[in-house]
Design a protein around this motif. Structure first.
Motif, PDB file in Angstrom:
ATOM      1  N   ARG A  98       0.852  -1.172   0.000  1.00 29.66           N
ATOM      2  CA  ARG A  98       0.000   0.000   0.000  1.00 29.66           C
ATOM      3  C   ARG A  98       0.892   1.228   0.000  1.00 29.66           C
ATOM      4  O   ARG A  98       1.655   1.436   0.932  1.00 29.66           O
ATOM      5  CB  ARG A  98      -0.892  -0.020   1.239  1.00 29.66           C
ATOM      6  CG  ARG A  98      -1.742   1.207   1.445  1.00 29.66           C
ATOM      7  CD  ARG A  98      -3.095   1.021   0.808  1.00 29.66           C
ATOM      8  NE  ARG A  98      -3.859   2.255   0.784  1.00 29.66           N
ATOM      9  CZ  ARG A  98      -4.944   2.476   1.545  1.00 29.66           C
ATOM     10  NH1 ARG A  98      -5.353   1.549   2.384  1.00 29.66           N
ATOM     11  NH2 ARG A  98      -5.599   3.604   1.439  1.00 29.66           N
ATOM     12  N   SER A  99       0.810   2.014  -1.049  1.00 28.78           N
ATOM     13  CA  SER A  99       1.644   3.213  -1.114  1.00 28.78           C
ATOM     14  C   SER A  99       0.785   4.394  -1.516  1.00 28.78           C
ATOM     15  O   SER A  99      -0.127   4.258  -2.336  1.00 28.78           O
ATOM     16  CB  SER A  99       2.755   3.017  -2.146  1.00 28.78           C
ATOM     17  OG  SER A  99       3.350   4.257  -2.453  1.00 28.78           O
ATOM     18  N   GLU A 100       1.078   5.547  -0.941  1.00 26.02           N
ATOM     19  CA  GLU A 100       0.275   6.715  -1.298  1.00 26.02           C
ATOM     20  C   GLU A 100       0.622   7.249  -2.691  1.00 26.02           C
ATOM     21  O   GLU A 100      -0.041   8.129  -3.200  1.00 26.02           O
ATOM     22  CB  GLU A 100       0.424   7.817  -0.248  1.00 26.02           C
ATOM     23  CG  GLU A 100       1.813   8.414  -0.143  1.00 26.02           C
ATOM     24  CD  GLU A 100       1.801   9.779   0.535  1.00 26.02           C
ATOM     25  OE1 GLU A 100       2.883  10.298   0.814  1.00 26.02           O
ATOM     26  OE2 GLU A 100       0.704  10.315   0.777  1.00 26.02           O
ATOM     27  N   VAL A 101       1.687   6.722  -3.280  1.00 26.66           N
ATOM     28  CA  VAL A 101       2.020   7.119  -4.649  1.00 26.66           C
ATOM     29  C   VAL A 101       1.975   5.900  -5.576  1.00 26.66           C
ATOM     30  O   VAL A 101       2.759   5.778  -6.510  1.00 26.66           O
ATOM     31  CB  VAL A 101       3.407   7.800  -4.723  1.00 26.66           C
ATOM     32  CG1 VAL A 101       3.369   9.148  -4.044  1.00 26.66           C
ATOM     33  CG2 VAL A 101       4.475   6.925  -4.109  1.00 26.66           C
ATOM     34  N   VAL A 104       2.089   6.352  -9.413  1.00 22.07           N
ATOM     35  CA  VAL A 104       3.403   6.736  -9.937  1.00 22.07           C
ATOM     36  C   VAL A 104       4.353   5.543  -9.867  1.00 22.07           C
ATOM     37  O   VAL A 104       5.172   5.330 -10.767  1.00 22.07           O
ATOM     38  CB  VAL A 104       3.979   7.926  -9.149  1.00 22.07           C
ATOM     39  CG1 VAL A 104       5.159   8.514  -9.871  1.00 22.07           C
ATOM     40  CG2 VAL A 104       2.924   8.975  -8.922  1.00 22.07           C
ATOM     41  N   TRP A 105       4.227   4.785  -8.817  1.00 23.84           N
ATOM     42  CA  TRP A 105       5.045   3.571  -8.646  1.00 23.84           C
ATOM     43  C   TRP A 105       4.878   2.632  -9.844  1.00 23.84           C
ATOM     44  O   TRP A 105       5.854   2.155 -10.429  1.00 23.84           O
ATOM     45  CB  TRP A 105       4.630   2.894  -7.350  1.00 23.84           C
ATOM     46  CG  TRP A 105       5.163   1.513  -7.121  1.00 23.84           C
ATOM     47  CD1 TRP A 105       4.737   0.364  -7.711  1.00 23.84           C
ATOM     48  CD2 TRP A 105       6.218   1.137  -6.240  1.00 23.84           C
ATOM     49  NE1 TRP A 105       5.448  -0.710  -7.254  1.00 23.84           N
ATOM     50  CE2 TRP A 105       6.368  -0.263  -6.350  1.00 23.84           C
ATOM     51  CE3 TRP A 105       7.041   1.832  -5.355  1.00 23.84           C
ATOM     52  CZ2 TRP A 105       7.313  -0.970  -5.608  1.00 23.84           C
ATOM     53  CZ3 TRP A 105       7.977   1.125  -4.625  1.00 23.84           C
ATOM     54  CH2 TRP A 105       8.117  -0.246  -4.759  1.00 23.84           C
ATOM     55  N   ILE A 152      -3.073   9.384 -14.871  1.00 20.81           N
ATOM     56  CA  ILE A 152      -3.393  10.609 -14.138  1.00 20.81           C
ATOM     57  C   ILE A 152      -4.896  10.871 -14.176  1.00 20.81           C
ATOM     58  O   ILE A 152      -5.478  11.324 -13.187  1.00 20.81           O
ATOM     59  CB  ILE A 152      -2.602  11.787 -14.741  1.00 20.81           C
ATOM     60  CG1 ILE A 152      -1.145  11.683 -14.309  1.00 20.81           C
ATOM     61  CG2 ILE A 152      -3.194  13.117 -14.305  1.00 20.81           C
ATOM     62  CD1 ILE A 152      -0.229  12.664 -14.974  1.00 20.81           C
ATOM     63  N   ALA A 155      -6.406   8.866 -11.513  1.00 15.54           N
ATOM     64  CA  ALA A 155      -6.050   9.448 -10.214  1.00 15.54           C
ATOM     65  C   ALA A 155      -6.828  10.733  -9.966  1.00 15.54           C
ATOM     66  O   ALA A 155      -7.259  11.018  -8.850  1.00 15.54           O
ATOM     67  CB  ALA A 155      -4.546   9.724 -10.169  1.00 15.54           C
ATOM     68  N   LEU A 156      -7.021  11.474 -11.043  1.00 16.21           N
ATOM     69  CA  LEU A 156      -7.772  12.733 -10.966  1.00 16.21           C
ATOM     70  C   LEU A 156      -9.212  12.486 -10.532  1.00 16.21           C
ATOM     71  O   LEU A 156      -9.752  13.203  -9.687  1.00 16.21           O
ATOM     72  CB  LEU A 156      -7.724  13.369 -12.357  1.00 16.21           C
ATOM     73  CG  LEU A 156      -8.325  14.733 -12.598  1.00 16.21           C
ATOM     74  CD1 LEU A 156      -7.609  15.744 -11.736  1.00 16.21           C
ATOM     75  CD2 LEU A 156      -8.149  15.087 -14.059  1.00 16.21           C
ATOM     76  N   GLY A 159      -8.925  11.772  -6.954  1.00 20.29           N
ATOM     77  CA  GLY A 159      -8.195  12.725  -6.135  1.00 20.29           C
ATOM     78  C   GLY A 159      -7.130  12.065  -5.297  1.00 20.29           C
ATOM     79  O   GLY A 159      -6.798  12.535  -4.208  1.00 20.29           O
ATOM     80  N   SER A 160      -6.578  10.950  -5.778  1.00 20.21           N
ATOM     81  CA  SER A 160      -5.561  10.252  -4.999  1.00 20.21           C
ATOM     82  C   SER A 160      -4.651   9.454  -5.919  1.00 20.21           C
ATOM     83  O   SER A 160      -5.071   9.007  -6.984  1.00 20.21           O
ATOM     84  CB  SER A 160      -6.219   9.300  -4.008  1.00 20.21           C
ATOM     85  OG  SER A 160      -5.243   8.490  -3.399  1.00 20.21           O
ATOM     86  N   LEU A 161      -3.410   9.308  -5.479  1.00 23.59           N
ATOM     87  CA  LEU A 161      -2.472   8.475  -6.225  1.00 23.59           C
ATOM     88  C   LEU A 161      -2.372   7.082  -5.606  1.00 23.59           C
ATOM     89  O   LEU A 161      -1.603   6.248  -6.064  1.00 23.59           O
ATOM     90  CB  LEU A 161      -1.090   9.127  -6.261  1.00 23.59           C
ATOM     91  CG  LEU A 161      -0.979  10.409  -7.095  1.00 23.59           C
ATOM     92  CD1 LEU A 161       0.352  11.086  -6.857  1.00 23.59           C
ATOM     93  CD2 LEU A 161      -1.135  10.106  -8.580  1.00 23.59           C
ATOM     94  N   SER A 303     -11.519  16.552 -15.210  1.00 24.75           N
ATOM     95  CA  SER A 303     -11.211  17.577 -14.210  1.00 24.75           C
ATOM     96  C   SER A 303     -12.369  18.556 -14.074  1.00 24.75           C
ATOM     97  O   SER A 303     -12.612  19.083 -12.991  1.00 24.75           O
ATOM     98  CB  SER A 303      -9.916  18.306 -14.561  1.00 24.75           C
ATOM     99  OG  SER A 303     -10.055  18.968 -15.794  1.00 24.75           O
ATOM    100  N   VAL A 306     -14.818  16.885 -11.850  1.00 21.90           N
ATOM    101  CA  VAL A 306     -14.359  16.775 -10.472  1.00 21.90           C
ATOM    102  C   VAL A 306     -14.582  18.060  -9.684  1.00 21.90           C
ATOM    103  O   VAL A 306     -14.963  18.032  -8.518  1.00 21.90           O
ATOM    104  CB  VAL A 306     -12.862  16.383 -10.449  1.00 21.90           C
ATOM    105  CG1 VAL A 306     -12.271  16.594  -9.079  1.00 21.90           C
ATOM    106  CG2 VAL A 306     -12.720  14.937 -10.859  1.00 21.90           C
TER     107      VAL A 306
END
Lengths: 307, 352, 101, 186, 116
Positions: A98-101, A104-105, A152, A155-156, A159-161, A303, A306
């Motif tokens: 579990r990663s907040e990015v 991107v990872w 993206i 993610a948009l 609202g989270s990566l 966007s 959102v």
């Protein structure tokens, strides 16, 4: 140090990935048999195992003055990065990491393929490999930006990566419904990054197998395993990004995730038998002047929704 | 040796055609398709080297030395032996002891292993002493892009899958672009014509005309990377060449119409091939579409289909068309001219 | 872990890059030296942020800007190298020096 | 544990950096540089900047792959099969570099760096987003224009053919004349 | 920070799987010594080393990519805050993107997206 990592999950992950990847290879074998006008007996599902056994028996090769270090490093990187990418994919609700990015990872693991494929092509000191390796780079230049924008866009919408949160944000409505362009672009990228089907020109027949041209034995097996693993990882990632993750009635969430992943994987495999190879020199322009503006417009729409 | 029986239940085959080997190639392709043994692109992935015909000696030997092993070889002179020869090859793969011995004899550098003398030495490069592995470093040459970068001398054919039998293309490659091209032949340039002429006597001109075009289409599709449709084209081709009654022709027609739907109308394939190899107003796309309509017309009318004539100096035309193209375009152009280059379509015209 | 350690590593990277930038003849190799120098700057920026002023995001933005500057430098560097190579058939700075005259 | 990793990745970063200028093969030099960047990316993750670290992996892998393209194109003997030296003034450069390291290293160790004040924001990447859209907006605008300028000037400098070669001196042709056609047709 | 430990563990595990494949290969293979072979050239011997100054025909695209790619440095954090910042953030980012797309358009007209 490894707080976010489910350790036993990490141990199982490479094997789980192999299993899903083998399913893809089995399905491809079945479709191939059908195309050749042959019956498709149940034992066709064993064909990938058979192929692996064959490559384990076959001798390795060494061309004249190869850069063996880079050659093998490139081949191994495929599978290793596939495992890294798959780690952030929530199997149902919980990913191995579990990663907040996480988004991107996944992207970063994917870009390592640029290095991996080019090195595989370069290392063998062979014209066919060289052509194949450079073809992959050209292909990567085409698919990478649209794919980044597709990631993206998802993610948009959330609202989270964090991939878990992206999946959770689709409780009411799957992203695929209002981000169809992003979904399609992501699938195209999934084909392209695993140089599979229509985007298999880096390993094309016209260049004697391209990056695969001089590989035999276990060296070849490692590259092929990595390729199928990436196909599976990308299919698995498309589910939390666009198909609601593990959401679904009755069944446990991991089973829903698996079912959706296998469905996407089946589509990706089917495409291989349905379309001819898309040549990089033509795809380059299409990607930059059609796909890229299209996905930018998609991101704009998302966007605006959102805010 | 249960493991090798399992591992080599489905051996990979590198199939190359020598001049005059059309009949053998068709026989091998049919058996391989029926058994589901995959055709492969390079010796590294091959367990069996299958040479259709016998006129490819020095080249096939050099490729043979590149098969990693366990390996087996089929040199097929008589098409009727295709199945048996492949069976024998597979049995050889099962024989672990013999394969171990074969492998042990091949532990030196590759130059010591090639059987047969008098290898054509590429472009007559002097042997490079003091260079790594005795190979030269590439030299530079001007380019249309204005950058003086390295040139590789890369031959294409004759021991190359999906390639006109006997054609050798010596190219000077800059990046993936063929900067200069030189055409030569091993053996008879129109070596396929006699096979198609005799096929016409056996199964009639209409079915032969359709089959010859389907054969060309299958080879083009292989180069274009469309394996599923390549297999379908070859299936219909083999059915048409089978002999037998009129039902075969109708089944072939149905298969052809399906191919026409899927391949002839494919916008992806058209986009990938359009504008390549323009000759007499037609490009690669126009040519494969013409094959499909001609084949359908031949089967519908039951008569031979007229062949679009191409210039006699096809070698020069080829040189002109291929100069400055990149590799995949060049392969597509060659595949689109394959039936003229090998005489498969010229033969049909000659009978009118 | 301490700031000193990371700054020391950053200094080493910067110095190795400087050596490359000064000693290499080829434009592309000089760029590799410059990249290494920026690499050191990035590490120093990240370390400074973490150990000194984690509340402000200036250190983070510095690293981002360094990344972008590196990309721009590379794109322009490759473009110039290509232009020089096309014009003079060399990519060496020594030989390109006489372009001025 | 973290200290061990920090030192280990530091050693990898510097060793790979040295390797860049030692190895003969340009492919190896390029990817040694990538290893150096990846090690620094690992350090950045250690320093609590997960986003920066992962982003560095992403960007640097791509950039090194591109760098490899140009290294192979323009360097003599790119595979290093015939080793040769391509340096000038090696001794001077070395002494300057060592001098710089001594000065910088002494600074790193001797300067009394201020002690840590404040805590990193809870959601760092989000905070970074607010920062970029807020106080650092100018940076983004400048960079946007700079990137456009880069694109145009890089294309202009690098390519041999331009629109007049393709569409004619008066830009009169509908379809361009190119050595290899593209996929869109214009 | 957990990402680093996770990456190391995962890489080690994946590499162990590959090492396992090589180990099984050593047990099963017909000959452990790799075969020394020429590269495949349709049955011709090689005349020179293939690794050379490869004339990449799409180098202009790489330059374009390097510039456009930098967009993503800002876009990932931006995606997290759009909902909070509203229209201003959207206008700003897509203005940025529009500028870059102008660059792509320019490159397209110059023929930079095609093989030279």
């Amino acid at each position: 140090m490894t707080d976010g990592l489910a350790l036993w999950g990490a141990v199982v992950l490479p094997f789980g990935l192999l299993l899903v990847a083998t399913t893809a290879a089995s399905l491809s074998a079945a479709l191939g048999s059908a195309a050749a006008g042959r019956a498709v007996p149940v034992r066709t599902v064993l064909q990938p195992v058979q192929e692996a056994a064959r490559l384990l028996v076959v001798r390795r090769r060494r061309t004249q003055h190869p850069d063996a270090l880079l050659w093998r490093l490139g081949g191994g990187t495929l599978f290793v990065t596939a495992v890294l990418a798959a780690a952030v994919v929530p199997i149902g609700d919980a990913p191995v990491l579990r990663s907040e990015v996480g988004v991107v990872w996944f992207n970063a693991a994917e870009t390592l393929l640029w290095a991996a494929l080019w090195l595989t092509g370069w290392g063998g000191n062979s014209v066919a490999g060289l052509i194949g390796g450079y073809r992959f780079l050209a292909q990567a230049l085409a698919y990478e930006l649209p794919m980044m924008l597709a990631l993206i866009t998802a993610a948009l919408g959330a609202g989270s990566l964090d991939v878990v949160q992206v999946a959770a944000a689709q409780e009411d409505l799957w992203f695929v419904v209002w981000m169809p362009v992003a979904f399609v672009v992501f699938l195209v990228a999934a084909l392209a990054l695993s140089f599979w089907g229509p985007f298999s020109q880096p390993a094309g027949s016209d260049a004697a197998g391209g990056v695969l041209a001089e590989l035999s034995g276990v060296d070849r097996l490692v590259v092929l395993v990595g390729r199928y693993a990436w196909l599976a990882a990308a299919a698995g990632m498309s589910v939390p990004l666009f198909l609601g993750g593990g959401a679904g009635p009755l069944l446990p969430s991991w089973l829903w995730w698996l079912a959706k992943t296998l469905a996407v994987l089946a589509a990706l495999v089917w495409v291989r038998w349905r379309w001819p190879v898309v040549r990089v020199d033509r795809f380059e322009e299409i990607a930059w002047v059609v796909l890229l503006p299209a996905i930018v417009v998609q991101a704009l729409v998302v966007s605006l929704v959102v805010i | 040796m249960d493991l090798s029986r399992f591992a080599f239940a489905r051996p990979h085959v590198l199939l190359v055609e020598s001049p005059g080997g059309t009949a053998s190639r068709l026989a091998l392709e049919r058996v391989l398709r029926e058994r589901g043994w995959p055709l492969t692109d390079s010796p590294a992935d091959a367990d069996i080297l299958a040479v259709a015909g016998t006129g490819l000696r020095p080249y096939a030997d050099r490729v043979w030395a590149q098969l990693p092993g366990p390996r087996a070889r089929v040199d097929l002179a008589h098409p009727e032996h295709a199945g048996g020869a492949l069976d024998g090859a597979q049995r050889a793969l099962f024989d672990g002891a013999a394969q171990g011995e074969d492998a042990a004899t091949r532990s030196g550098p590759p130059s010591d292993q090639s059987e047969g003398d008098g290898m054509p030495a590429g472009h007559g490069m002097p042997a490079a002493h003091g260079m790594p592995a005795g190979l030269d470093m590439a030299d530079r040459a001007p380019d249309r892009d204005g950058l003086l970068l390295d040139v590789l001398h890369v031959p294409w054919g004759p021991a190359l899958p999906w390639w006109p039998a006997g054609l050798v293309l010596h190219s000077r490659l800059q990046g993936d672009v063929l900067a200069e091209v030189e055409v030569s032949w091993v053996g008879d340039a129109r070596s396929a014509s006699s096979f198609w002429t005799s096929a016409a006597e056996a199964v009639g001109p209409a079915r032969t005309a359709a089959a010859a075009r389907l054969d060309a289409l299958g080879r083009l599709l292989a180069v274009a990377g469309w394996e599923g449709e390549r297999l379908r084209a070859q299936r219909v081709r083999d059915a048409l060449l089978d002999g037998g009654e009129d039902a075969v022709r109708l089944a072939g027609l149905a298969g052809l119409q399906r191919l026409h739907q899927r391949v002839g109308r494919s916008r992806t394939l058209a986009r990938m091939t359009s504008g390549l190899g323009r000759l007499g107003g037609g490009d690669v796309t126009a040519r494969y579409r013409q094959w499909l309509t001609d084949a359908i017309a031949a089967l519908e009318s039951g008569a031979d289909s007229p062949v679009t004539p191409l210039p006699d100096d096809l070698d020069d035309v080829l040189t002109r068309l291929l100069t400055g193209t990149e590799v995949s375009s060049a392969r597509l152009v060659v595949a689109s001219l394959d039936p003229w280059l090998t005489g498969a379509l010229v033969a049909g015209a000659a009978r009118d | 872990m301490s700031l000193d350690l990371f700054l020391l590593i950053a200094a080493a990277l910067f110095s190795v890059g400087l050596y490359g930038a000064l000693s290499q003849q080829s434009v592309v190799m000089i760029m590799m030296g410059l990249e290494l120098m920026v690499n050191g700057v990035m590490l120093a920026g990240g370390a400074y942020w973490w150990f000194v002023a984690p509340a402000s995001l200036d250190g983070q933005v510095l690293v981002l800007v360094a990344l972008v500057v590196m990309a721009v430098e590379m794109a322009m560097g490759f473009a110039v190298t290509t232009a020089i190579f096309r014009a003079r058939d060399v990519d060496l700075t020594d030989s390109a020096a006489d372009l001025r005259g | 544990m973290e200290l061990v990793l920090a030192v280990a990745f530091g050693i990898v970063a510097v060793a790979a950096a040295v390797a860049v200028f030692v190895v003969d093969s340009m492919a190896r030099a390029t990817y040694a540089l990538l290893v150096s960047f990846l090690a620094v990316a690992a350090e950045l993750v250690l320093l609590g900047s997960a986003y920066l670290g992962v982003l560095t992996v992403l960007m640097m892998t791509v950039e090194m792959a591109v760098m490899g393209v140009f290294m192979i194109m323009y360097m003599m003997n790119p595979a290093g099969l015939m080793p040769m030296s391509m340096v000038h003034n090696k001794r001077g450069a070395l002494s300057i570099a060592i001098g710089t390291f001594v000065v910088l290293g002494a600074g790193a160790l001797l300067v009394p760096w201020p002690s840590r004040t404040g805590e990193p924001p809870a959601e760092l990447t989000r905070a970074l987003g607010f920062s970029l859209m807020g106080e650092h907006m100018l940076a983004m605008i400048v960079i946007g224009v700079a990137l456009l300028a880069t694109m145009i000037s890089a294309v202009l400098l690098a390519t041999d053919r331009g629109r007049y070669d393709r569409y004619g001196d008066e830009l009169e042709r509908d379809t361009p004349r190119d050595p290899v056609a593209g996929g869109v047709g214009r | 920070m957990e990402e680093l430990g996770a990456a190391l563990v995962l890489m080690a595990l994946a590499a162990a799987v590959l090492a396992g494949l090589y180990a099984v290969h050593l047990l099963l293979v017909v000959d452990r010594e790799p075969l020394a072979a020429d590269p495949f050239l349709s049955g011709h011997p090689p005349t020179e080393h293939a690794v050379s100054r490869y004339h990449v025909r799409w180098y202009a695209v790489t330059l374009l990519f390097l510039a456009f790619d930098m967009e993503m440095v800002f876009m990932f954090p931006w995606a997290l805050v759009v909902a909070d910042l509203g229209l201003a953030a959207v206008v700003e980012m897509f203005g940025f993107l529009a500028i870059l797309l102008v660059g792509v358009l320019y490159a397209w007209r110059e023929g930079a997206l095609r093989w030279t």
